[in-house]
Enzyme design. Structure first.
Site, PDB file in Angstrom:
ATOM      1  N   GLU A 110       0.822  -1.204   0.000  1.00 34.81           N
ATOM      2  CA  GLU A 110       0.000   0.000   0.000  1.00 34.81           C
ATOM      3  C   GLU A 110       0.864   1.265   0.000  1.00 34.81           C
ATOM      4  O   GLU A 110       0.465   2.304  -0.519  1.00 34.81           O
ATOM      5  CB  GLU A 110      -0.894   0.019   1.252  1.00 34.81           C
ATOM      6  CG  GLU A 110      -1.875  -1.153   1.364  1.00 34.81           C
ATOM      7  CD  GLU A 110      -2.409  -1.371   2.785  1.00 34.81           C
ATOM      8  OE1 GLU A 110      -3.374  -2.130   2.935  1.00 34.81           O
ATOM      9  OE2 GLU A 110      -1.849  -0.803   3.747  1.00 34.81           O
ATOM     10  N   ASP A 128     -12.222  -6.309   0.033  1.00 32.08           N
ATOM     11  CA  ASP A 128     -13.013  -7.542   0.112  1.00 32.08           C
ATOM     12  C   ASP A 128     -14.358  -7.245   0.774  1.00 32.08           C
ATOM     13  O   ASP A 128     -14.487  -6.300   1.545  1.00 32.08           O
ATOM     14  CB  ASP A 128     -12.258  -8.616   0.913  1.00 32.08           C
ATOM     15  CG  ASP A 128     -11.861  -8.139   2.297  1.00 32.08           C
ATOM     16  OD1 ASP A 128     -10.803  -7.494   2.427  1.00 32.08           O
ATOM     17  OD2 ASP A 128     -12.620  -8.384   3.242  1.00 32.08           O
TER      18      ASP A 128
END
Lengths: 257, 257
Positions: A27, A215
């Protein structure tokens, strides 16, 4: 409000330095490239022995420190979760005196609350869902609900979704976690946000979170699998959102956010 | 072993300063009195704004710092759990450079593993039971199992039970917690030990835990109720054990423990 402005920059002066706290290397690195930051070589601001990594530099005149807790020294995986992120945020605020903390990262989303893969949220509130202490008042301490720094103008300008974030140390979700997440009225769940916000609050630095959905927690796919599949692609959405947020912040005071 | 002795005192020199980390005021105050410690009035070693409290003094020639995370600023209850204790341990080690960290406190015990109310344990290992990350290697990071500093002579001299400690942020125990605690082979469970040991390890300071059993987790009584009923009485057993441990440590080197 007094607390929010007791840092080195008053609320009405332009923000001069921001601290971006990110849990995972995957990230962090695209943002390091995007902002043209440099890794601390030697003379780290952190104690000897810790794996924490700091990148820093000037981006369009704004000083940015981006920190990442690094790889666990023994196991070699990203030091995710509340303890590492709290420690890193604490040490970074102490050393770098930022005007604003941004916890950026990925999160699981609840489709029942409208979350979709790649959505990016700017949570209005954060709380914990795995600190159950069934003794009066201790129960509230465990939940640790707090508002993030209010940024009405940022929300008007940048296309981000609003919702509540719930934080816990597990990637999966037990029935007890689920009940607490529901009680927290959360749209997204992560593993760091409430801990970063707790530390920033403790040290009177305003904090916001920017969280991209990797998700769907209440969907059909196993979380770990879906998370790994989407991590790279969703990181691109996260990076774009963080860049837009930083571009908006640049040149403004805390009160103008 | 190299890591364990890289502090300011080598492993073969007498221990000169110890740091006792305690989560609750009720557990801390009797020891403050016993060791004749004084509270930091002003010029605290901690940042402005944090509720953390430090007591210090010389006890039979040994310098003792005893720290407690204080009452939550908004809610007024002890700042228990892994985040607060990790932050406090980090800041205290940085400021005070102890030769040894002792995390003292209360714990729940499993009668199936031989634990009884008032038993005092010196855990051989610590691990987390509420950090489930079902991705290879991340799973091990989440569990975070580590040995405490080995003290064979202390165990011969002082009457303490040995077992493994499992740490989580909840006072209660979910079925998922229970499965993890079983997998950790733990005899006792608490809310701070593994976090304190993680930070001490990160900063290369040896750490031990001293934990007194306030409630039987696999018994008939609700944990919160049993914990509150026994807290004061068990604290007396804890204080006696910590005093015996400190008396044994005094004048010895790390290698002699």
């Amino acid at each position: 409000v007094a607390e929010e402005t007791s840092g080195k920059t008053g609320g009405d002066r332009p923000i001069s330095t921001i601290l971006i706290v990110i849990a995972m290397q995957t990230e962090a690195l695209p943002l390091v490239a995007k902002f043209g930051l440099t890794e601390d070589a030697d003379g780290s601001v952190f104690p000897k022995g810790v794996p924490w990594v700091r990148y820093h530099g000037a981006y369009k005149g704004l000083h940015i420190d981006l920190v990442w807790p690094g790889k666990d020294i023994i196991l070699g995986v990203d030091s995710v979760g509340t303890v590492s992120s709290a420690l890193l945020t604490f040490a970074s605020i102490q050393a770098l005196k930022p005007d604003l903390v941004i916890n950026a990262g990925t999160a699981g989303g609840f489709k029942a609350k409208g979350a979709c893969i790649r959505d990016v949220y700017l949570p209005s509130h954060v709380a914990f869902h795995d600190r159950r202490i069934p003794i009066p008042v201790f129960d509230l301490y465990g939940i640790g609900s707090r508002q993030t720094f209010s940024t009405p103008n940022l929300l008007k300008e940048v296309n981000l979704k609003v919702g509540r974030l719930s934080t816990g140390n597990s990637l999966d979700m037990s029935p007890q976690d689920e009940a607490s997440i529901l009680a927290n009225d959360a749209t997204i769940k992560d593993m760091e946000g409430a801990a970063v916000a707790y530390v920033a609050d403790l040290l009177s630095v305003p904090a916001i979170c920017v969280k991209a959905v990797t998700d769907i927690v209440d969907g059909d796919k196993p979380t770990a699998e879906e998370f790994m599949q989407n991590l790279i692609a969703v990181t691109a959405a996260l990076d774009q959102a963080v860049t837009e947020v930083v571009d908006f912040i640049n040149g403004k005071s805390l009160y103008e956010l």
